[in-house]
Design an enzyme around this catalytic site. Structure first.
Site, PDB file in Angstrom:
ATOM      1  N   GLU A 253      46.105  42.115  35.312  1.00  0.00           N
ATOM      2  CA  GLU A 253      45.378  43.121  34.532  1.00  0.00           C
ATOM      3  C   GLU A 253      45.647  44.549  34.984  1.00  0.00           C
ATOM      4  O   GLU A 253      44.710  45.344  35.162  1.00  0.00           O
ATOM      5  CB  GLU A 253      43.874  42.810  34.571  1.00  0.00           C
ATOM      6  N   GLU A 359      44.887  31.210  30.791  1.00  0.00           N
ATOM      7  CA  GLU A 359      43.434  31.067  31.030  1.00  0.00           C
ATOM      8  C   GLU A 359      42.727  30.786  29.713  1.00  0.00           C
ATOM      9  O   GLU A 359      41.817  31.503  29.312  1.00  0.00           O
ATOM     10  CB  GLU A 359      42.869  32.357  31.653  1.00  0.00           C
TER      11      GLU A 359
HETATM   12  C1  XIL Z   1      37.014  34.700  36.902  1.00  0.00           C
HETATM   13  C2  XIL Z   1      36.454  33.405  37.428  1.00  0.00           C
HETATM   14  O1  XIL Z   1      36.385  32.464  36.390  1.00  0.00           O
HETATM   15  C3  XIL Z   1      35.113  33.623  38.019  1.00  0.00           C
HETATM   16  O2  XIL Z   1      34.653  32.436  38.615  1.00  0.00           O
HETATM   17  C4  XIL Z   1      35.195  34.730  39.039  1.00  0.00           C
HETATM   18  O3  XIL Z   1      33.948  34.997  39.530  1.00  0.00           O
HETATM   19  C5  XIL Z   1      35.759  35.982  38.422  1.00  0.00           C
HETATM   20  O4  XIL Z   1      37.013  35.701  37.893  1.00  0.00           O
HETATM   21  N1  XIL Z   1      40.599  36.963  34.133  1.00  0.00           N
HETATM   22  C6  XIL Z   1      41.179  36.430  35.256  1.00  0.00           C
HETATM   23  C7  XIL Z   1      40.442  35.441  36.052  1.00  0.00           C
HETATM   24  O5  XIL Z   1      42.360  36.698  35.522  1.00  0.00           O
HETATM   25  O6  XIL Z   1      40.767  35.511  37.411  1.00  0.00           O
HETATM   26  C8  XIL Z   1      38.961  35.565  35.866  1.00  0.00           C
HETATM   27  O7  XIL Z   1      38.342  34.491  36.529  1.00  0.00           O
HETATM   28  C9  XIL Z   1      38.595  35.592  34.407  1.00  0.00           C
HETATM   29  C10 XIL Z   1      39.237  36.745  33.730  1.00  0.00           C
END
Ligand code: XIL
Length: 446
Positions: A253, A359
């Protein structure tokens, strides 16, 4: 000193034994070579069997296969023989080994059901579908936590997934919480579990502004000191998991939503605009075989952001510092449209890079208008999952990497906290039952 007579006796003895053993060799009978082979089911295709000729024998002999599919014998080639069994049924695979003394054979029964080739011929009627077995030539991933690798999680993981991403325990705030003090305990647990179960690990993520330890954000030393700490952290981490972690998201990001500019993180402030290149180079140096990804969200929804991301990707690619792009795909049952997802795929494939849908979760309640999962939304979610997977499945083989769902069961999803709405975004319900969404993925993989 040894006398001449002694030496002659020794010489005569050596000559005699050499002659007698030559005679025995000459008389030795050629024996038949016992045929043997092993087989395994391909990881990437449930209907493909890999045959391994394990015959050991002296002298000249030939090996020929009958895979039980009809047609002429096939002579054995170096390496594994890859054979596809498309139809349900029972097949006898036979290896014949011939030399001048005669022939021997070995055989195994191959049983195939609607799921694919049955392991060790055991087509258990309770044997069900599997995401990883249905995916051909790429991995199926999910996000895990070290505390969620046991009991029912373990069964579901082993049955369906072969690529694990740590949901939060391979981020810098967890792995390097205090200066000079690494903590790899949770990361190790995940990596060890993956190794024991023949799964890949996708390392997520070396640098993310939302998972930066306070001591880094508040660091009071010089920029040079800051940079050398980050270099040491990346080198230590990537080296530790060399050969065990197949791929890393280096920076997550980095492009800001809205401005579509490089996010002004502490890493950018301290190390300059080319901090992503620096981090990628250190990761490359630590493990030249590991695949390096850039990962971000909203690539599908936001065209401006997508352009900025691919400009960054091009800069990395110009120095060989990137192997693939991760599109997070935190999406909704009613958006984005297929064409928007396809645009991200096209940008990635046209650059010859690997595509990771990294994701995936699909919200059914973005408008907070339902209090329990409705059958309409369940169906719409299934259709969207299927669409996503079909788009992925159609990517050229060379650009496929993995599809990763962000968690296993609905009530574990990060979205519940993140948005605060009731949500059911994943493939399994809270009791680990397969949802329609699961079957959407399965249909998309066909
Ligand atoms: C999120 C996790 O799901 C949570 O458990 C944590 O607290 C925060 O991060 N984008 C990403 C992930 O790249 O690493 C994130 O994951 C969700 C958004």
């Amino acid at each position: 000193m040894r006398s001449i007579t002694d030496t002659s006796i020794i010489l005569i003895f050596i000559l005699t034994s050499a002659c007698s053993s030559d005679d025995e060799m000459g008389k030795m009978e050629v024996k038949k070579v016992p045929a043997s082979f092993e087989y395994s089911i391909s990881d990437s295709d449930p209907n493909v069997v890999l045959f391994d000729n394990t015959t050991m024998g002296q002298g000249a002999y030939t090996s020929d296969w009958d895979f039980g599919l009809g047609g002429p014998l096939v002579s054995d080639q170096p390496g594994l023989e890859e054979v596809r069994y498309d139809n349900e049924g029972t097949y006898i695979a036979k290896l014949t080994v011939s030399n001048e003394a005669g022939k021997t054979t070995a055989s195994h029964t191959i049983r195939v059901d609607q799921v694919g080739v049955c392991p060790e011929g055991n087509c258990d009627p309770g044997r069900t579908e599997s995401l990883k077995r249905s995916a051909q030539g790429f991995a199926i991933g999910t996000a895990v936590r070290s505390t969620r690798l046991n009991s029912t999680y373990d069964e579901v993981l082993k049955a369906n997934f072969n690529n694990l991403t740590s949901e939060y325990q391979m981020k810098m705030n967890i792995m390097y919480p205090f200066e000079g003090n690494f903590d790899f305990s949770a990361a190790d647990a995940i990596v060890n579990y993956a190794q024991e179960n023949d799964m890949n690990v996708h390392g997520h993520v070396l640098i993310w502004h939302n998972a930066t330890p306070n001591w880094i954000t508040d660091f009071t030393g010089t920029d040079a000191e800051f940079e050398s700490i980050v270099k040491d952290y990346i080198t230590t981490t990537v080296t530790r998991y060399k050969g065990k972690v197949k791929s890393w998201d280096v920076v997550n990001e980095a492009i800001e939503d809205g401005t579509n500019q490089l996010r002004n993180t502490v890493f950018r402030q301290r190390m300059g605009d080319d901090y992503i290149k620096k981090c990628s180079r250190w990761a490359r140096e630590a493990d030249p075989d590991v695949l390096l990804f850039y990962n971000d969200y909203n690539l599908v929804f936001n065209e401006g952001k997508r352009k900025a991301i691919f400009a960054l990707v091009d800069q990395l690619a110009s120095e060989g510092l990137i192997d693939g792009v991760g599109a997070q795909l935190h999406i909704q049952y009613n958006a984005p449209q297929a064409g928007q997802i396809q645009s991200v795929v096209d940008e990635t494939v046209s650059r010859g890079l690997l595509m990771h849908f990294s994701e995936i979760d699909i919200r059914v309640n973005p408008g907070n208008d339902i209090t329990s999962m409705s059958s309409d939304r369940a169906e719409a979610q299934k259709v969207k999952y299927k669409e996503v997977v079909e788009i992925y499945n159609a990517i050229p083989a060379a650009n496929k990497f993995a599809l990763t769902v962000w968690g296993i069961k609905d009530d574990d999803s990060w979205l519940l906290d993140f948005w605060g709405n009731p949500e059911w975004p994943l493939l399994f319900d809270q009791s680990f039952n397969k949802k329609s969404a699961y079957y959407g993925v399965l249909e998309g993989l066909e």
